[in-house]
Structure formats: C-alpha cells, structure tokens
Design a protein around this motif. Sequence first.
Motif, PDB file in Angstrom:
ATOM      1  N   GLU A   1      -7.123   1.234  -2.619  1.00 47.42           N
ATOM      2  CA  GLU A   1      -7.286   0.916  -1.209  1.00 47.42           C
ATOM      3  C   GLU A   1      -8.497   0.020  -0.919  1.00 47.42           C
ATOM      4  O   GLU A   1      -8.407  -0.899  -0.092  1.00 47.42           O
ATOM      5  CB  GLU A   1      -7.368   2.206  -0.386  1.00 47.42           C
ATOM      6  CG  GLU A   1      -7.308   1.991   1.116  1.00 47.42           C
ATOM      7  CD  GLU A   1      -5.965   1.464   1.576  1.00 47.42           C
ATOM      8  OE1 GLU A   1      -5.911   0.892   2.676  1.00 47.42           O
ATOM      9  OE2 GLU A   1      -4.968   1.632   0.827  1.00 47.42           O
TER      10      GLU A   1
ATOM     11  N   TYR B   1       1.525   3.799  -2.035  1.00 49.77           N
ATOM     12  CA  TYR B   1       1.047   4.462  -3.248  1.00 49.77           C
ATOM     13  C   TYR B   1       1.973   5.590  -3.692  1.00 49.77           C
ATOM     14  O   TYR B   1       1.968   5.970  -4.861  1.00 49.77           O
ATOM     15  CB  TYR B   1      -0.375   4.982  -3.025  1.00 49.77           C
ATOM     16  CG  TYR B   1      -1.328   3.891  -2.607  1.00 49.77           C
ATOM     17  CD1 TYR B   1      -1.560   2.794  -3.424  1.00 49.77           C
ATOM     18  CD2 TYR B   1      -1.959   3.925  -1.362  1.00 49.77           C
ATOM     19  CE1 TYR B   1      -2.407   1.774  -3.035  1.00 49.77           C
ATOM     20  CE2 TYR B   1      -2.808   2.902  -0.963  1.00 49.77           C
ATOM     21  CZ  TYR B   1      -3.027   1.827  -1.791  1.00 49.77           C
ATOM     22  OH  TYR B   1      -3.865   0.804  -1.414  1.00 49.77           O
TER      23      TYR B   1
ATOM     24  N   ARG C   1       0.828  -1.201   0.000  1.00 50.50           N
ATOM     25  CA  ARG C   1       0.000   0.000   0.000  1.00 50.50           C
ATOM     26  C   ARG C   1       0.871   1.263   0.000  1.00 50.50           C
ATOM     27  O   ARG C   1       0.504   2.285   0.588  1.00 50.50           O
ATOM     28  CB  ARG C   1      -0.955   0.007   1.192  1.00 50.50           C
ATOM     29  CG  ARG C   1      -1.832  -1.228   1.250  1.00 50.50           C
ATOM     30  CD  ARG C   1      -2.890  -1.109   2.307  1.00 50.50           C
ATOM     31  NE  ARG C   1      -3.575  -2.386   2.477  1.00 50.50           N
ATOM     32  CZ  ARG C   1      -4.631  -2.573   3.248  1.00 50.50           C
ATOM     33  NH1 ARG C   1      -5.137  -1.572   3.929  1.00 50.50           N
ATOM     34  NH2 ARG C   1      -5.189  -3.762   3.349  1.00 50.50           N
TER      35      ARG C   1
ATOM     36  N   ARG D   1      -4.521   5.890  -4.498  1.00 45.49           N
ATOM     37  CA  ARG D   1      -5.020   5.372  -3.221  1.00 45.49           C
ATOM     38  C   ARG D   1      -6.539   5.215  -3.251  1.00 45.49           C
ATOM     39  O   ARG D   1      -7.082   4.216  -2.775  1.00 45.49           O
ATOM     40  CB  ARG D   1      -4.604   6.307  -2.083  1.00 45.49           C
ATOM     41  CG  ARG D   1      -5.035   5.836  -0.688  1.00 45.49           C
ATOM     42  CD  ARG D   1      -4.706   6.886   0.361  1.00 45.49           C
ATOM     43  NE  ARG D   1      -3.289   7.202   0.362  1.00 45.49           N
ATOM     44  CZ  ARG D   1      -2.372   6.488   1.019  1.00 45.49           C
ATOM     45  NH1 ARG D   1      -2.763   5.450   1.745  1.00 45.49           N
ATOM     46  NH2 ARG D   1      -1.106   6.828   0.980  1.00 45.49           N
TER      47      ARG D   1
END
Length: 514
Positions: A357, A326, A324, A353
């Motif tokens: 996400e 980004y 994650r 994101r």
Amino acid sequence: MKYIRLIYIIYILLKYRLEEFIIFNRKLNLLARFISIIFFFRPHNKNRGTRLRLALENLGPIFVKFGQLLSTRRDLIPLDIADELALLQDQVPPFPYKDAEKIITGSYGKSLDKIFKSFDTKPIASASVAQVHFATLHDGKDVAVKILRPNIKHVIDKDIKLLYLIARLLELIWSDGKRLRPREVVAEFYKHVQSELNLMLDAANCSRLGENFKDKKLLIVPEVYWDFCNEDVMVMERMHGTPISHVETLRKKKINIKDLARNGVEIFFTQVFRDSFFHADMHPGNIQVADDGRYIAMDFGIMGSLSENDKNYLARNFLAFFKRDYHDVALAHIESGWVPKDTSIDEFENAIRSVCEPIFNKPLKEISFGRLLIRLFQTSRRFNMEIQPQLTMLQKTLLNVEGLGRNLDPDLDLWETAAPFLKKYMSEQKGIKHIIKSLKNEFPHWLHLTPKLPRLIHEFLEKSNSQNKNVMTKDDFESFLKSQRNQTRWFKIIITFIGITLLVNLVILFYFIK
C-alpha cells in the motif's frame, strides 16, 4: 577442487580488504576489525568500489554477473560503488588478440584473412563470458564478431559446483534455506548460463527475438549471419547506437528521454506477455539506442521463457496490485500453490497490504522496489511461501528494467506505464480472438480424435458391461440398474460432445476456407 576454489575466494576477499562490507551485524563487525588488525600490511591505495570491482573480476564470470546486477541498483548501494561496478558491464579486461585469432581459425579451419576482409585486433567490448571485435566480410558487410573466452566452460563449471556447495550449506545452517530452494535456483541459473556457452544458441535467441520484433518500431535486433556461426564464434550485423547509460549524450542527440523510459517498459512487458520470451540480461552494457530513439538489443546469451500458467498468474497479480485488490493477490498465491492451502486469506491479505500500500501514487524516484522485495521476502517467511526457481530470471530482469528506468527518468511510474498493457493482455485472454486462436491450435488434435470416438465409446461400454456379468444379489442388481442409468446419462453426454465437436470442426474448417 571446489574447496580449493573456496579458499581462493577467501584469499581474494582478504586481498582486497572486503571485510569492511560486513558491517550489518555486530559480531561480524568485530570479526572485520580483527581481520583488519591481523592483515594490517595490505595496501590502502584504492577506494572500496575499485577494490570490489577488481575482486569480482578476479573471481570470474559468475561473480562479474552479480556485480552487473548490483550496478543497476543505485537505490540500494552507494553511488561510488555503483559507478565502479558499472564498468563490469562491458569493460572487463579483454583476453589477448592471439587467443581470439586461435579460437577463430580453430573453429573455421581457415586463416583469418580467408574469412574476413578486415578484422579489428582491439575488441570493442569485453564481457564476462565473451568479447566482441568489429570486422568486415569479403562481400563488404560490416559485422560484429563475438568470441567465447578461452577455457571459459571449465571456469563456469567450477563456479557452479561451488555455488551448489554454498546452496547445500545454506539449507543446512539457515532456517530459511529449504524454503528458498537455493539448489533449484542455482540449477535454473546454470541452465541459462549454459546457453551463453554455446554461441549457436545465442544466435538462435537473437534470430527469434528479431522475428518477434520484425516491425522494428520500438526494438532493433541485429541480423545473424548463420554461415559464419558456430559454438565458439558468432557473427552478426554491426549496429550503430549510443549506450543507454550515456543519458547526456542521448539528450544532445535530442532523444526524448521520457518516451525512451516508457518504451523500455513496454518492450519488457511485450516480451513477457505477448511472446513468453524475454531478454534476461538487460543491464546497460547490453542495450543501446539508435539515433531515432529506438532500442537496440545486444547479447542474447541469457533469455527467459514462461509457461501460459506462469504468465496468466503474473498478469493476474500485477493487475490485482494495480487495483489494490490484495484479496485477489492472496487468493492467487494460494490457488497457485505458492503458499500452503490452509493459509488464512485474511491474514495473508493484510500482510500484503501492509507491504504494498505505501508504494502507490508515488513516482519511481520515491519508490524502492529493492526494499519492497526485501519486505515481501520478510513477510513471506510467516506464511511458508516458496521461491519459484522458474521465475528467477524474470525477477532479475525486472530489477534491471527498474534500474534502467530510474537512470533515464526518475519520475517514471512503472505501475502506471505497465497497467494499460496488462489490462489489454488480460482482456485478450478472455476475448473472442483468444478463443479462436485456441480453437485453431486444438483443431488438428480434434480432427485426429473425432473418427476414433465411436470405437472409444464402444470400448468404454464393453468394459463397463463386462464388469457387471457376475451373479448379483438384490443390492448388486439395484446398483447395476443405477450404473446402467448413469451409463445412459454418460452415453447421452458423449453423443452430445461428439455433435458439438463435429459442429465446432465444421465452423473452424469454414473459417480456414474463408
């Protein structure tokens, strides 16, 4: 001719009442209703999935391949249409046996009985570009014989010209046309389709993939019988397996479906990141499963390859997605030139994101990567992101892999399955083994260059001195002294480089001897 082909396409769309599919726009919906009223006399005796399949079959190989891709995306299209389009994978209407016999005898210059001990007149599979018959060689080997469709090269050329025409029209009338580079995408697709039209290339692809997976632990590739192969006919080992789409049959054979799904992901990422060479037509009609649970690859006409830069870029992005991170995703896009250099990293990071996400920590059955790609596409327009034609086949294959995984195990987490493999790949790229491998590859070049280094240095110094022989002013003299100091510095650097190079050569030579 291409305009005649365009008229024919419109005729087929009308014949099979496909105007009912254009319901995403109010104006187009009104147009569809108007067409239905004008052509009210068309028959209503077939469902929409059947009509779409028949239309694609009538339009030819390029459109059949489009239908094959759609059939794997059950999260994007209704199940009745997906089930019908699945028939395009290996049940395209075959061409007559007489044509097959004519192609074979013409290719070999011999009668059929002189080549094969027996030959099944009924094809076992019929696809958009070729069909396959089982046969037996005179030495008793059971083989599969792949034969190109008659006149298929001419048909493909006509459709490619039409696709170029459509691509040019898109660039003119669509705001995103130039950014998406449709003509380059068509060119990339045509390059791969061309390999399908030469079965010697198909055989070479098969042989290369088999060499990459010669341990046969996860993937079995048929042996090629080169003495019987030419541009129009390919003869390979006959394989025995169950189509991967027959999940219930696989369960009855006590195949572990969850392991099968995970192994499919591992095979895909192994092809991409270890070998830089991957099967780019992985629809269910081209994949079978042996009774022991190993995959069997079929049909090697369309294969993809990646450069080291593309491979490293993809691995970096995948791992950044897993973490994650980004910011690193946005940075990788900018550094690669996929988005303009002046793009705001913070804005691009937040946009990525917002798209990615929501997908994490969910099983595959709750994630639609098709819709994710659509959202990424919509986001990319804000940042003038360009489509990369060289990755078109990889993107298509990733969709196929997802479709296969969803069909086998809806609970499969594609990201979780792939992450350990990618981390291992990236660590190997930075580890000592990769350095040694790179040194081995560069060693012949260094060995060739090292004896020339003194002469190259001498020529460099002579050229520098000749540029400073003119009459100089005080400023010129100071510049000359400065250049001499720089030259001395460079000379030291070059001598140091020679020493290091010789030392590395000796180390590598010792490694080889050892």
